[in-house]
Design a protein around this motif. Sequence first.
Motif, PDB file in Angstrom:
ATOM      1  N   ALA A  90      32.234  75.540  92.206  1.00 16.62           N
ATOM      2  CA  ALA A  90      30.983  75.270  91.450  1.00 16.62           C
ATOM      3  C   ALA A  90      30.248  73.672  91.588  1.00 16.62           C
ATOM      4  CB  ALA A  90      31.271  75.330  89.784  1.00 16.62           C
ATOM      5  N   ASN A  91      31.332  73.330  92.603  1.00 18.80           N
ATOM      6  CA  ASN A  91      31.044  71.795  93.077  1.00 18.80           C
ATOM      7  C   ASN A  91      30.639  70.827  91.904  1.00 18.80           C
ATOM      8  OD1 ASN A  91      31.317  72.034  95.856  1.00 18.80           O
ATOM      9  ND2 ASN A  91      29.220  73.070  95.854  1.00 18.80           N
ATOM     10  N   GLY A  92      31.614  70.981  90.860  1.00 19.88           N
ATOM     11  CA  GLY A  92      31.246  70.017  89.700  1.00 19.88           C
ATOM     12  C   GLY A  92      30.138  70.412  88.698  1.00 19.88           C
ATOM     13  N   ASN A  93      29.152  71.754  88.959  1.00 15.74           N
ATOM     14  CA  ASN A  93      28.331  71.955  87.920  1.00 15.74           C
ATOM     15  C   ASN A  93      28.740  72.456  87.047  1.00 15.74           C
ATOM     16  OD1 ASN A  93      26.121  73.501  86.921  1.00 15.74           O
ATOM     17  ND2 ASN A  93      25.017  73.478  88.947  1.00 15.74           N
ATOM     18  N   ILE A  94      28.261  71.779  85.911  1.00 13.96           N
ATOM     19  CA  ILE A  94      29.144  72.492  84.613  1.00 13.96           C
ATOM     20  C   ILE A  94      28.778  73.875  84.224  1.00 13.96           C
ATOM     21  CG2 ILE A  94      29.196  71.963  81.932  1.00 13.96           C
ATOM     22  CD1 ILE A  94      29.163  68.868  82.807  1.00 13.96           C
ATOM     23  N   PHE A  95      27.562  74.173  84.425  1.00 10.18           N
ATOM     24  CA  PHE A  95      27.193  75.604  84.113  1.00 10.18           C
ATOM     25  C   PHE A  95      27.709  76.448  84.752  1.00 10.18           C
ATOM     26  CE2 PHE A  95      24.168  79.176  85.085  1.00 10.18           C
ATOM     27  CZ  PHE A  95      24.125  79.494  83.957  1.00 10.18           C
ATOM     28  N   LYS A  96      27.703  76.361  86.309  1.00  4.52           N
ATOM     29  CA  LYS A  96      28.985  77.296  86.996  1.00  4.52           C
ATOM     30  C   LYS A  96      29.814  77.227  86.718  1.00  4.52           C
ATOM     31  CE  LYS A  96      25.721  77.396  91.177  1.00  4.52           C
ATOM     32  NZ  LYS A  96      25.390  77.050  92.670  1.00  4.52           N
ATOM     33  N   THR A  97      30.503  76.237  86.399  1.00  4.24           N
ATOM     34  CA  THR A  97      31.965  76.208  86.214  1.00  4.24           C
ATOM     35  C   THR A  97      32.205  76.749  84.967  1.00  4.24           C
ATOM     36  OG1 THR A  97      32.198  74.069  87.405  1.00  4.24           O
ATOM     37  CG2 THR A  97      33.939  74.608  85.543  1.00  4.24           C
ATOM     38  N   LEU A  98      31.362  76.734  83.981  1.00  2.00           N
ATOM     39  CA  LEU A  98      31.367  77.452  82.746  1.00  2.00           C
ATOM     40  C   LEU A  98      31.495  79.072  82.775  1.00  2.00           C
ATOM     41  CD1 LEU A  98      31.739  77.463  79.543  1.00  2.00           C
ATOM     42  CD2 LEU A  98      29.384  77.460  79.609  1.00  2.00           C
ATOM     43  N   MET A  99      30.581  79.371  83.500  1.00  2.00           N
ATOM     44  CA  MET A  99      30.391  81.082  83.881  1.00  2.00           C
ATOM     45  C   MET A  99      31.379  81.276  84.723  1.00  2.00           C
ATOM     46  SD  MET A  99      27.575  81.899  82.402  1.00  2.00           S
ATOM     47  CE  MET A  99      27.876  80.467  81.080  1.00  2.00           C
ATOM     48  N   GLY A 100      32.039  80.562  85.542  1.00  2.05           N
ATOM     49  CA  GLY A 100      33.378  80.938  86.276  1.00  2.05           C
ATOM     50  C   GLY A 100      34.402  81.012  85.510  1.00  2.05           C
ATOM     51  N   THR A 101      34.417  79.981  84.698  1.00  2.00           N
ATOM     52  CA  THR A 101      35.793  80.050  83.763  1.00  2.00           C
ATOM     53  C   THR A 101      35.942  81.296  82.771  1.00  2.00           C
ATOM     54  OG1 THR A 101      35.746  77.704  83.896  1.00  2.00           O
ATOM     55  CG2 THR A 101      37.398  78.662  82.186  1.00  2.00           C
ATOM     56  N   ILE A 102      34.569  81.749  82.240  1.00  2.00           N
ATOM     57  CA  ILE A 102      34.447  82.777  81.282  1.00  2.00           C
ATOM     58  C   ILE A 102      34.970  83.937  82.151  1.00  2.00           C
ATOM     59  CG2 ILE A 102      32.872  84.354  80.272  1.00  2.00           C
ATOM     60  CD1 ILE A 102      31.164  81.640  79.536  1.00  2.00           C
ATOM     61  N   ALA A 103      34.348  84.120  83.384  1.00  2.00           N
ATOM     62  CA  ALA A 103      34.698  85.358  84.180  1.00  2.00           C
ATOM     63  C   ALA A 103      36.323  85.357  84.400  1.00  2.00           C
ATOM     64  CB  ALA A 103      34.093  85.462  85.418  1.00  2.00           C
ATOM     65  N   ILE A 104      36.861  84.326  84.647  1.00  2.19           N
ATOM     66  CA  ILE A 104      38.272  84.414  84.829  1.00  2.19           C
ATOM     67  C   ILE A 104      39.207  84.516  83.529  1.00  2.19           C
ATOM     68  CG2 ILE A 104      40.288  82.632  85.264  1.00  2.19           C
ATOM     69  CD1 ILE A 104      38.592  81.103  87.308  1.00  2.19           C
ATOM     70  N   VAL A 105      38.568  84.158  82.637  1.00  4.73           N
ATOM     71  CA  VAL A 105      39.351  84.448  81.349  1.00  4.73           C
ATOM     72  C   VAL A 105      39.105  85.872  80.914  1.00  4.73           C
ATOM     73  CG1 VAL A 105      39.440  83.980  78.907  1.00  4.73           C
ATOM     74  CG2 VAL A 105      39.059  82.000  80.237  1.00  4.73           C
ATOM     75  N   ALA A 106      37.863  86.355  81.036  1.00  2.90           N
ATOM     76  CA  ALA A 106      37.430  87.612  80.920  1.00  2.90           C
ATOM     77  C   ALA A 106      38.552  88.616  81.674  1.00  2.90           C
ATOM     78  CB  ALA A 106      36.280  88.161  80.917  1.00  2.90           C
ATOM     79  N   PHE A 107      38.674  88.150  82.957  1.00  4.28           N
ATOM     80  CA  PHE A 107      39.611  89.150  83.829  1.00  4.28           C
ATOM     81  C   PHE A 107      40.794  89.289  83.516  1.00  4.28           C
ATOM     82  CE2 PHE A 107      42.319  89.135  87.550  1.00  4.28           C
ATOM     83  CZ  PHE A 107      42.039  90.374  88.120  1.00  4.28           C
ATOM     84  N   MET A 108      41.446  87.786  82.844  1.00  9.28           N
ATOM     85  CA  MET A 108      42.892  87.872  82.413  1.00  9.28           C
ATOM     86  C   MET A 108      43.300  88.453  81.190  1.00  9.28           C
ATOM     87  SD  MET A 108      43.669  83.682  83.127  1.00  9.28           S
ATOM     88  CE  MET A 108      45.341  83.964  82.477  1.00  9.28           C
ATOM     89  N   LEU A 109      42.124  88.503  80.255  1.00 12.02           N
ATOM     90  CA  LEU A 109      42.323  89.252  79.328  1.00 12.02           C
ATOM     91  C   LEU A 109      42.526  90.897  79.356  1.00 12.02           C
ATOM     92  CD1 LEU A 109      39.870  87.488  76.868  1.00 12.02           C
ATOM     93  CD2 LEU A 109      42.181  87.536  76.437  1.00 12.02           C
TER      94      LEU A 109
END
Length: 429
Positions: A360-379
């Motif tokens: 996300a190159n430090g973009n907070i919005f993209k980082t948040l969306m990416g982290t949500i996707a990672i968490v959902a995948f992990m769950l």
Amino acid sequence: MNFFLESVQLIMNLGGSVMLPIMITILGLIFGIKFFESLRNGLMIGIGFIGINTVVSLLVTSFAPVTEYYSKMSSGFTVIDVGWEGIAALTWSTSFALIIVPLGMLLNYLLVKIRFTKTLNVDIWNYYHPILTGTISYYLLKNLGVASMTASIVGVVVGVAFTVVACKSGDFFAKRWQDYYGLPGTTCTTLDQTLTFWPISFIVCKIIDLIPGLNKIQIDINWVSEKFGSLGEPSVLAFIVGLGLSILTKQDLGSALTMSVGLAAAVVLMPKMVSMLMEGLVPIANAARVSMQKRLGSEYEVYIGMDEALGLGDECGLAVALIMIPITIALGFIIPGVNFFPVAMLGALVYLGSAAAMYANGNIFKTLMGTIAIVAFMLVTKSYMADIATNLALQVGTLENTGQMITGSSLNEIQCVLLGVVGKFLGAF
């Protein structure tokens, strides 16, 4: 051979904060650094890792009231999340686990020497990721009736093969890792990061880039600081997030302030601990590069493969990790089929946020969306792998047959999930 394996096991039992200084000191001597200077570099890395672990513990302790509040809502979950620690213990208990370590280290050296890879992986503790892949392969075959010796050989081969995958993926991500985190001469060889978290983050960022409007959102820590002044500083933002979480979970004033100050402290201290770790690592990386260039040619590069923890100083990842606490809990209730309460995942959010921040190159919005996707995948994947985790733990002997099912981090890595799918399809699990 037994003496060597026992020595390796002894070092493993000491943990990464002791094992890494030993490895770094030895590497320093190999690359021509004087003993006490090499020892000092190793100690700085060990101190940095202890500091990082202490700050992560501070994060976990600080939002313990939040965890306790949400835990009261978790009665409907039937599986216990034992975290990465439980899965690592299971992995190291496999009969052939320690064979993979020396074989992987020797093969890594040979592959660097013949220029098949540029990555020299000193992150021995995280060999448990390739070993876990070999362990699942072993029990998959064994449960299908394959002879133990044959299954063991396959398990070792798979495990060693994934030590090579760790190095090649380190090669692939090295430039972006170095540029974004400011870590010259290093790369990451932790498989959950390279094979799962970064690919998910990459896909999410590419999708956002294709959506008009969303692709124009540019929010980073500097923008927040410029826009809101001191209010946008990471420490102040962490404090505010702590107060918000306190209100959501109905904390009293004392608990609210303690948690908020603790989160602010963690956000400030984490980059300093990573900086201390790098103070010891940079001389080793430079010496390794010079040494390998002398031996293999002036144009040859070598990367020191290290733990994903080196990226934890990223302010964007830390900020998103705090925001993700209530979101992670909510996803645990919302996503169908999730069978465990994600308390153990809360401490890992700092790793997930930092991972998502890179693409996300430090973009907070993209980082948040990416982290949500990672968490959902992990769950989803950790829920899917629960019966396999329980099966492995019972056979290894780290779990008694009480009927309680477990799951844990690392089982969500893409190669483990694919093996799980194959195993279930064939009736092995």
